[in-house]
Design an enzyme around this catalytic site. Structure first.
Site, PDB file in Angstrom:
ATOM      1  N   GLY A  46       0.893  -1.345   0.001  1.00  0.00           N
ATOM      2  CA  GLY A  46       0.036   0.041   0.105  1.00  0.00           C
ATOM      3  C   GLY A  46       0.952   1.242   0.077  1.00  0.00           C
ATOM      4  N   GLN A  51       3.187   9.917   0.676  1.00  0.00           N
ATOM      5  CA  GLN A  51       4.590   9.372   0.737  1.00  0.00           C
ATOM      6  C   GLN A  51       5.393   9.321  -0.244  1.00  0.00           C
ATOM      7  OE1 GLN A  51       2.522   5.447   1.825  1.00  0.00           O
ATOM      8  NE2 GLN A  51       4.260   5.485   3.100  1.00  0.00           N
ATOM      9  N   LEU A  95       6.397   1.914   4.313  1.00  0.00           N
ATOM     10  CA  LEU A  95       7.188   2.231   3.320  1.00  0.00           C
ATOM     11  C   LEU A  95       8.010   3.308   3.720  1.00  0.00           C
ATOM     12  CD1 LEU A  95       5.976   1.243  -0.222  1.00  0.00           C
ATOM     13  CD2 LEU A  95       7.466   0.041   1.162  1.00  0.00           C
ATOM     14  N   GLU A 137      -3.502   3.204   5.346  1.00  0.00           N
ATOM     15  CA  GLU A 137      -3.246   4.271   4.356  1.00  0.00           C
ATOM     16  C   GLU A 137      -4.122   5.541   4.412  1.00  0.00           C
ATOM     17  OE1 GLU A 137      -0.765   3.641   2.583  1.00  0.00           O
ATOM     18  OE2 GLU A 137      -0.572   1.623   2.955  1.00  0.00           O
ATOM     19  N   HIS A 140      -2.642   7.814   6.579  1.00  0.00           N
ATOM     20  CA  HIS A 140      -1.567   8.670   5.889  1.00  0.00           C
ATOM     21  C   HIS A 140      -2.199   9.970   5.557  1.00  0.00           C
ATOM     22  CE1 HIS A 140       2.262   6.534   6.004  1.00  0.00           C
ATOM     23  NE2 HIS A 140       1.486   5.415   5.482  1.00  0.00           N
TER      24      HIS A 140
HETATM   25 NI    NI Z   1       2.579   3.638   5.880  1.00  0.00          NI
END
Ligand code: NI
Length: 171
Positions: A46, A51, A95, A137, A140
């Protein structure tokens, strides 16, 4: 499609609130392709637009198993409309926080409203890994990281470690 550099903790961008996508056009579809390319390259399951430094409410997910056919999913302006009382625990990673994993408890199932890559409104009833991934996600997009769901002591240790590593890179 282009692989973009990932934003890593403690970059303040990760705490930024992402803005809704106003129109699903060619630029947005290109962004979705870049996000998928970046996610597969990492590799991850994801990725939120922030990001790769783009503060838009958009995320990509692929929770297909290794060896299975790829199943790229694009969620634009996703919104959780309901969550189950039942909860589940998954070991999560991110990530933007490489090589760190911790167990996080979240609702086991969620219903999410979103626009697909054609700008069409959709609703998905998700459970299992997809439900966890969607919640991670969507967090985020609100500047929330999975380490915000673990103990303060553990969170502070991770942030300290990544702050040190970032400083070492600058020097
Ligand atoms: Ni993440």
């Amino acid at each position: 499609m282009t692989i973009k550099p990932l934003i890593i903790l403690p970059d303040p961008l990760l705490r930024q609130l992402s803005k809704p996508v106003e129109r699903v056009d060619a630029d947005i579809r290109r962004l979705a392709d870049d996000m998928l390319e970046t996610m597969y390259d990492a590799p991850g399951i994801g990725l939120a637009a922030i990001q790769i430094g783009v503060p838009r409410r958009m995320l990509v997910i692929d929770v297909s198993k290794e060896g299975e056919e790829k199943k790229p999913l694009v969620f634009i302006n996703p919104e959780i409309v309901s969550s189950s009382d039942e909860r589940s625990v998954y070991e999560e990673g991110c990530l933007s926080i490489p090589d760190y994993y911790a167990e996080v408890e979240r609702p086991a199932a969620v219903s999410v409203k979103y626009l697909d890559r054609d700008g069409k409104e959709q609703t998905v009833e998700a459970d299992g890994l997809l439900a966890t991934c969607l919640q991670h996600e969507i967090d985020h997009l609100n500047g929330v990281l999975f380490i915000d769901h673990i103990s303060r002591l553990k969170r502070e240790m991770v942030i300290k470690k990544f702050t040190k590593a970032a400083k070492a890179k600058v020097l």
